[in-house]
Motif scaffolding. Structure first.
Motif, PDB file in Angstrom:
ATOM      1  N   GLU A  34       0.857  -1.184   0.000  1.00 47.17           N
ATOM      2  CA  GLU A  34       0.000   0.000   0.000  1.00 47.17           C
ATOM      3  C   GLU A  34       0.891   1.231   0.000  1.00 47.17           C
ATOM      4  OE1 GLU A  34      -2.818   0.418   3.254  1.00 47.17           O
ATOM      5  OE2 GLU A  34      -3.543   2.348   2.476  1.00 47.17           O
TER       6      GLU A  34
ATOM      7  N   ASN B  17      -4.549   4.964  -2.044  1.00 47.82           N
ATOM      8  CA  ASN B  17      -5.714   5.560  -1.383  1.00 47.82           C
ATOM      9  C   ASN B  17      -6.265   6.704  -2.225  1.00 47.82           C
ATOM     10  OD1 ASN B  17      -5.825   4.262   1.456  1.00 47.82           O
ATOM     11  ND2 ASN B  17      -3.659   4.778   1.145  1.00 47.82           N
TER      12      ASN B  17
ATOM     13  N   GLU C 286      -7.992   2.177  -3.147  1.00 46.91           N
ATOM     14  CA  GLU C 286      -8.637   2.026  -1.834  1.00 46.91           C
ATOM     15  C   GLU C 286      -9.586   3.192  -1.607  1.00 46.91           C
ATOM     16  OE1 GLU C 286      -6.104   1.200   1.467  1.00 46.91           O
ATOM     17  OE2 GLU C 286      -5.104  -0.467   0.452  1.00 46.91           O
TER      18      GLU C 286
ATOM     19  N   ASP D 123     -11.837   0.460   2.001  1.00 44.08           N
ATOM     20  CA  ASP D 123     -10.878   0.693   3.087  1.00 44.08           C
ATOM     21  C   ASP D 123     -11.611   0.933   4.407  1.00 44.08           C
ATOM     22  OD1 ASP D 123      -8.419   1.072   4.269  1.00 44.08           O
ATOM     23  OD2 ASP D 123      -7.880   2.828   3.084  1.00 44.08           O
TER      24      ASP D 123
ATOM     25  N   LYS E 181     -11.025  -4.213   3.321  1.00 47.58           N
ATOM     26  CA  LYS E 181      -9.981  -4.061   4.323  1.00 47.58           C
ATOM     27  C   LYS E 181     -10.636  -3.797   5.672  1.00 47.58           C
ATOM     28  CE  LYS E 181      -5.985  -2.534   3.183  1.00 47.58           C
ATOM     29  NZ  LYS E 181      -4.850  -1.630   2.870  1.00 47.58           N
TER      30      LYS E 181
END
Ligand code: C2E
Ligand code: MG
Ligand code: MG
Ligand code: MG
Length: 293
Positions: free
Chosen positions: A58, A113, A145, A175, A196
């Motif tokens: 990530e 993200n 995400e 996320d 997640k």
């Protein structure tokens, strides 16, 4: 003296545990220059899959300011969102992360993200396409995400954008799952690849209450079961101890991320991790899904 002091206090909210807490306006002004002055970079934290296989990393934004020191994303991302700077920064993150991931072994995924404001902007798909075109990264190796709240902002537009993302072959992860609306019915409609589970569920997983089922363990078990039936992968965030790992594996969670494996790393160190990970995972005897050689 007073004017100077006022100037100072309007810039700095308070001294908090040895770190200056900066006011949003200070952050905003400094952030405008951060990108062009090379103060932003990405750190990469590994995600470890079944049998200890390295699934990918990530990408996490880091800001090292020459005077204020390091400023955490939890502090500056909300300011970037409010001021609109997130578009410029977010587009740089996509370019940088996809370019870095191209140097990783085939199949290794980079997770990026994406904030709600960025996702709902009409130019987002064009920027995503540009990042993939510039880097030549296969779209299946990129995962976006998104939080549930990002997908709720303007849900008709968000759903359309999501369909476009999926049509490109880019993966999508939900996320911080469990802290928002967690509308289970919507999961099926959204066609996401990964959930997640938020760090807050992992944190208290191993706390035992006499004669009681740990509520977080019960939640994780049900999310894992549901995800399996829907064909969605589950990642547990915030795996810090061997106890977390053992229990999560027992609950059926296959992919993990957390300080137990590694903190977020500079790109060069992530590259070294890719080389040495196989040996390390064998030595540490990861307990779950150990595939027999
Ligand atoms: P997130 O996407 O949920 O990222 C995971 C956060 O948990 C990261 O914090 C990571 O360093 C931290 N973490 C990972 N493993 C552990 C662990 O075992 N224990 C604990 N206590 N923490 C762990 P970080 O890097 O401070 O990022 C915070 C948030 O800022 C991210 O949460 C994400 O929402 C946002 N963010 C970071 N980079 C970006 C970016 O490029 N774009 C956008 N829009 N948001 C970003
Ligand atoms: Mg994330
Ligand atoms: Mg998260
Ligand atoms: Mg989080």
């Amino acid at each position: 003296y007073t004017a100077r002091q006022e100037g100072v206090t309007s810039r700095l909210y308070s001294l908090n545990g040895g770190h200056w807490t900066l006011s949003p306006s200070t952050i905003r002004t400094a952030l405008e220059r951060a990108l062009e002055q090379g103060q932003l970079h990405l750190a990469y934290q590994p995600l470890v899959g079944r049998g200890g296989a390295l699934r990918g990393f990530e990408a996490l934004l880091r800001w090292a300011h020459p005077q204020y020191g390091t400023i955490g994303p939890d502090q500056f991302i909300p300011v970037a969102e409010m001021s609109g700077l997130i578009r410029h920064i977010g587009s740089w993150v996509l370019q940088e992360a996809t370019r870095t991931a191209l140097g990783w072994p085939d199949g290794t995924v980079v997770s990026v993200n994406i904030s709600g404001r960025q996702f709902e902007h009409p130019e987002f798909i064009r920027e995503l396409k540009a990042a993939l075109a510039h880097s030549a990264l296969p779209p299946q190796r990129l995962e976006l995400e998104l939080t549930e709240s990002a997908l709720m902002l303007n849900s008709a537009r968000a759903e359309r954008t999501l369909r476009q993302v999926k049509a490109m072959g880019v993966r999508v992860a939900l996320d911080d799952y469990g802290v928002g609306y967690s509308n289970l019915g919507r999961l099926k409609l959204l066609d996401i690849d990964t959930i997640k589970i938020d760090r807050s569920f992992t944190r208290d997983l191993t706390a035992s209450l006499p004669g009681q089922v740990n509520p977080d363990a019960a939640i994780v078990r049900s999310v894992v079961g549901l995800a399996r039936d829907l064909g969605i992968e589950v990642v547990a965030e915030g795996v810090e101890t061997q106890g977390h790992l053992n229990l999560l594996a027992q609950l059926g969670c296959e992919t993990m991320q957390g300080y137990l494996f590694s903190r977020p790393l500079p790109a060069a160190e992530a590259q070294r991790w890719l080389i040495h990970w196989g040996r390390w995972s064998w030595l540490s005897g990861l307990p779950w899904g150990q595939e027999t050689p």
